[in-house]
Design a protein around this motif. Structure first.
Motif, PDB file in Angstrom:
ATOM      1  N   MET A   1      79.578   6.915  -1.750  1.00  0.00           N
ATOM      2  CA  MET A   1      78.742   5.712  -1.800  1.00  0.00           C
ATOM      3  C   MET A   1      78.532   5.260  -3.237  1.00  0.00           C
ATOM      4  O   MET A   1      78.499   4.058  -3.511  1.00  0.00           O
ATOM      5  CB  MET A   1      77.414   5.958  -1.079  1.00  0.00           C
ATOM      6  N   GLN A   2      78.393   6.219  -4.145  1.00  0.00           N
ATOM      7  CA  GLN A   2      78.247   5.851  -5.552  1.00  0.00           C
ATOM      8  C   GLN A   2      79.536   5.232  -6.083  1.00  0.00           C
ATOM      9  O   GLN A   2      79.508   4.245  -6.815  1.00  0.00           O
ATOM     10  CB  GLN A   2      77.824   7.059  -6.383  1.00  0.00           C
TER      11      GLN A   2
ATOM     12  N   ALA B   1      70.128   6.564  -5.299  1.00  0.00           N
ATOM     13  CA  ALA B   1      70.531   7.909  -4.875  1.00  0.00           C
ATOM     14  C   ALA B   1      69.512   8.536  -3.932  1.00  0.00           C
ATOM     15  O   ALA B   1      69.890   9.184  -2.949  1.00  0.00           O
ATOM     16  CB  ALA B   1      70.756   8.801  -6.092  1.00  0.00           C
ATOM     17  N   GLU B   2      68.220   8.352  -4.192  1.00  0.00           N
ATOM     18  CA  GLU B   2      67.207   8.961  -3.322  1.00  0.00           C
ATOM     19  C   GLU B   2      67.220   8.347  -1.925  1.00  0.00           C
ATOM     20  O   GLU B   2      66.989   9.029  -0.929  1.00  0.00           O
ATOM     21  CB  GLU B   2      65.802   8.900  -3.940  1.00  0.00           C
TER      22      GLU B   2
ATOM     23  N   LEU C   1      68.872   8.805   3.822  1.00  0.00           N
ATOM     24  CA  LEU C   1      69.724   8.331   4.909  1.00  0.00           C
ATOM     25  C   LEU C   1      70.582   9.469   5.453  1.00  0.00           C
ATOM     26  O   LEU C   1      70.714   9.638   6.660  1.00  0.00           O
ATOM     27  CB  LEU C   1      70.607   7.194   4.398  1.00  0.00           C
ATOM     28  N   LEU C   2      71.120  10.287   4.558  1.00  0.00           N
ATOM     29  CA  LEU C   2      71.961  11.405   4.974  1.00  0.00           C
ATOM     30  C   LEU C   2      71.161  12.459   5.728  1.00  0.00           C
ATOM     31  O   LEU C   2      71.632  13.022   6.716  1.00  0.00           O
ATOM     32  CB  LEU C   2      72.661  12.025   3.773  1.00  0.00           C
ATOM     33  N   GLU C   3      69.957  12.731   5.277  1.00  0.00           N
ATOM     34  CA  GLU C   3      69.105  13.691   5.981  1.00  0.00           C
ATOM     35  C   GLU C   3      68.795  13.203   7.391  1.00  0.00           C
ATOM     36  O   GLU C   3      68.778  13.989   8.341  1.00  0.00           O
ATOM     37  CB  GLU C   3      67.818  13.939   5.196  1.00  0.00           C
TER      38      GLU C   3
END
Length: 153
Positions: free
Chosen positions: A114-115, A123-124, A129-131
């Protein structure tokens, strides 16, 4: 590399759908009436006009008996999935992130991708979102979880 079918729910997703259907079938008659469907929408924080919910209800109620049974709801969901997954874009995106071909991606792999793509998300927020996407909390995102994240299922 594992084979995936973008156009069908996994067994886990089907079980979850059955659970949600049963939860909102308050009178336990195996069918959702319009008021039960409205409660389902409200509990999922879907903001919709009553007319829109009624139009959705009528579209899903294929036998026009004034209720939506589980099979009608699943047929509608499968139709939507087939329309959304008519291309291989989601699978291609997953495979780009899954560099080692394991069929799962780490949170780090997704964050890096994504970066690199410069999606403009802090980033946070990506980590949050991933969690949320990691439904079984195993530290990786399976294709099923990735698909759910993309399609909002």
């Amino acid at each position: 590399m594992p084979e995936y079918n973008l156009c069908s729910l996994s067994e886990e997703e089907e079980t979850e759908m059955k659970h949600f259907f049963t939860k909102y079938d308050v009178d336990e008659n195996g069918m959702l009436e319009l008021d039960e469907l409205q409660k389902m929408f409200a509990n999922f924080n879907v903001i919709a006009l009553k007319e829109d919910i009624k139009a959705f209800f009528e579209r899903v109620d294929t036998d026009q008996d004034g209720t939506v049974d589980y099979d009608e709801l699943m047929a509608y969901i499968e139709q939507i999935m087939a329309e959304k997954c008519s291309s291989d874009d989601v699978l291609d995106a997953f495979n780009l992130i899954d560099e080692d071909g394991s069929g799962e991606v780490s949170h780090q792999e997704v964050a890096v991708a994504m970066q690199k793509a410069d999606v403009g998300i802090p980033a946070e927020d990506i980590m949050y979102l991933l969690e949320e996407a990691d439904l079984n909390n195993d530290g990786t995102i399976s294709f099923s979880e990735f698909r759910s994240l993309i399609f909002g299922l």
